[in-house]
Scaffold this active site. Structure first.
Site, short mmCIF file in Angstrom:
data_model
loop_
_atom_site.label_atom_id
_atom_site.label_comp_id
_atom_site.label_asym_id
_atom_site.label_seq_id
_atom_site.Cartn_x
_atom_site.Cartn_y
_atom_site.Cartn_z
N ASP A 12 13.08 21.95 45.36
CA ASP A 12 14.18 23.11 44.95
C ASP A 12 13.34 23.70 44.12
O ASP A 12 13.09 23.42 42.93
CB ASP A 12 15.22 22.44 44.51
CG ASP A 12 16.41 23.36 44.46
OD1 ASP A 12 17.53 23.10 44.57
OD2 ASP A 12 16.03 24.47 44.01
N ASP A 107 14.91 28.65 49.36
CA ASP A 107 14.15 27.84 48.14
C ASP A 107 14.23 26.45 48.24
O ASP A 107 13.81 25.64 47.23
CB ASP A 107 14.79 28.51 46.98
CG ASP A 107 15.77 27.66 46.10
OD1 ASP A 107 16.65 27.08 47.27
OD2 ASP A 107 15.90 27.29 44.81
N GLU A 108 14.63 25.86 49.08
CA GLU A 108 14.95 24.30 49.54
C GLU A 108 14.54 23.69 50.50
O GLU A 108 14.42 24.35 51.70
CB GLU A 108 16.45 24.30 49.32
CG GLU A 108 17.03 23.21 48.42
CD GLU A 108 18.38 23.14 48.44
OE1 GLU A 108 19.17 22.22 48.53
OE2 GLU A 108 19.07 24.41 48.32
P1 TTP Z 1 19.61 27.77 44.06
O1 TTP Z 1 18.58 26.42 44.25
O2 TTP Z 1 21.09 26.88 44.33
O3 TTP Z 1 19.71 28.03 42.57
P2 TTP Z 1 18.36 28.49 41.91
O4 TTP Z 1 17.05 28.31 42.49
O5 TTP Z 1 18.69 29.93 41.43
O6 TTP Z 1 18.47 27.67 40.57
P3 TTP Z 1 18.09 26.16 40.18
O7 TTP Z 1 16.96 26.16 39.28
O8 TTP Z 1 19.39 25.66 39.70
O9 TTP Z 1 17.89 25.51 41.51
O10 TTP Z 1 19.71 28.58 45.01
C1 TTP Z 1 18.55 29.26 45.41
C2 TTP Z 1 18.69 30.52 45.61
O11 TTP Z 1 19.70 31.00 46.69
C3 TTP Z 1 19.13 31.39 44.37
O12 TTP Z 1 17.95 31.96 43.60
C4 TTP Z 1 19.88 32.63 44.79
C5 TTP Z 1 20.42 32.14 46.09
N1 TTP Z 1 21.67 31.91 46.09
C6 TTP Z 1 22.73 32.89 46.41
O13 TTP Z 1 22.44 34.06 46.78
N2 TTP Z 1 24.09 32.53 46.15
C7 TTP Z 1 24.42 31.38 45.84
O14 TTP Z 1 25.67 31.05 45.40
C8 TTP Z 1 23.74 30.22 45.28
C9 TTP Z 1 24.04 28.98 44.76
C10 TTP Z 1 22.34 30.62 45.42
MG MG Z 2 16.77 26.23 43.36
#
Ligand code: TTP
Ligand code: MG
Length: 357
Positions: A12, A107-108
């Site tokens: 992630d 991103d995952e």
């Molecule tokens: P996440 O992995 O949930 O968040 P993140 O990578 O920004 O932060 P973390 O370090 O906690 O992992 O989501 C990945 C991407 O997906 C995020 O950068 C933006 C997008 N996203 C949205 O567009 N809307 C949302 O509600 C979420 C949760 C994520």
């Molecule tokens: Mg993330």
């Protein structure tokens, strides 16, 4: 019943969209930023960096609310095509370790590295190597979870976030799971979590006290799965993305290649790697082939041609074409192919994007 013992990695990216923006504009580092829609268009926040998270700015929050919490917040528009391009390059890093890659969003992803031979099969070291490679290639940090199943790997990737990893070994599961809050279980959303709270169930340890019958009575067909999950059992397989659009290999050299002959040598090596990587795709039809060259001034160019058969001299020719455009020392060479039937695949990608926004 003997359960298959798998090695799963969940990767992630940290603050993904925000991290890409900070990487590309150093002025954004160290100040609270968020990526999302504007207040006057009733936009919402997609993500924020850690500076903004200190103020309580979170994903899915209306931008108007985020600006109330943090008036100095720098808001950036969503540049989805940029994040997608980065995501696809990161995915290529995963494919160098296993074909069993299941992307969940940009991103995952889950990786099943059970059969991976690199690092003597150590999933911990593979996860570390992947994170190192992501950082080296993209200047972005990722977190990873390593565990015998998807559920625990995903939980673990949050454990040492940001820029960390956490490993749950099979013999640690029984202890680890006891203290885990029930809302971490896949499929337990707000409604189910609330119902559990009302029943006095907060942790997986509490859930373990209920029999299968009691779980079925309270939670219907989900009861059976809950019985497994609260013991750290998850039999879901990593489901690889069905269609690959392209396969490529690339190498960044420790010292730049200074002429075309040196490039030609490396092309021969990379060609062999590409042939190996293409073995699982023998049923696919190659539409075109390409060579990417990055020069020491970071200029990058790609030469491609339409050809179905894999031939070394085609790549040598493409390399020459690309090289002659700049004739500078070469930092990186990449070789790859695109498969046919892209229309269908672009549609799948768009659907996935729609889910992500
Ligand atoms: P996440 O992995 O949930 O968040 P993140 O990578 O920004 O932060 P973390 O370090 O906690 O992992 O989501 C990945 C991407 O997906 C995020 O950068 C933006 C997008 N996203 C949205 O567009 N809307 C949302 O509600 C979420 C949760 C994520
Ligand atoms: Mg993330």
């Amino acid at each position: 019943m003997v359960l298959p013992m798998r090695k799963i990695i969940h990767i992630d990216m940290d603050c993904f969209y925000a991290a890409v923006e900070m990487r590309d504009n150093p002025a954004l580092r160290g100040i609270p930023i968020a990526v999302g829609g504007t207040r006057d268009r009733r936009g919402v926040i997609c993500t924020s960096n850690y500076e903004a998270r200190k103020y309580g700015v979170r994903s899915a929050m209306p931008t108007a609310h985020a600006l109330q919490l943090c008036p100095q917040l720098t808001l950036l528009p969503v540049n989805i095509s940029k994040y997608k391009a980065v995501a696809l390059q990161i995915r290529e890093i995963f494919y160098a370790y296993t074909e069993k890659v299941e992307p969940l969003s940009l991103d995952e992803a889950y990786l099943d590295v059970t059969d991976c031979q690199q690092y003597q099969g150590s999933a911990t070291q593979i996860a570390q190597a992947i994170r190192d490679q992501i950082f080296a290639q993209q200047q972005l940090t990722a977190s990873a979870g390593v565990a015998p199943n998807k559920f625990l790997a995903k939980v673990a990737s949050d454990w040492n976030k940001p820029n960390g990893q956490y490993v749950i070994k099979p013999q640690q599961i029984a202890d680890f799971i006891l203290q885990l809050p029930v809302n971490k279980i896949p499929g337990v959303g707000k409604v189910t979590a609330k119902k559990m709270q009302e029943l006095g169930i907060h942790l997986c340890a509490d859930l373990q006290q209920l029999s299968i019958e009691q779980l079925a009575e309270q939670f219907g067909v989900f009861g059976q799965k809950l019985h497994d999950y609260c013991r750290g059992i998850d039999q879901r397989e990593v489901e690889p993305q069905r269609e690959r659009k392209s396969v490529s290999v690339e190498e960044t050299f420790p010292t730049d290649l200074t002429n075309l002959t040196h490039c030609a040598d490396r092309i021969a090596d990379l060609f062999n790697q590409l042939v190996q990587r293409l073995k699982p795709y023998s049923e696919k039809i190659i539409k075109n082939q390409f060579v990417k060259v990055k020069f020491n001034n970071f200029a990058q160019t790609t030469a491609e041609c339409i050809a179905a058969d894999l031939k070394l001299n085609v790549f040598q020719q493409l390399c020459q074409t690309a090289y002659l455009r700049y004739q500078l020392p070469v930092r990186l060479l990449g070789l790859g192919v695109h498969f046919r039937d892209e229309d269908n695949e672009i549609k799948v990608d768009n659907e996935q994007l729609a889910l992500n926004i």
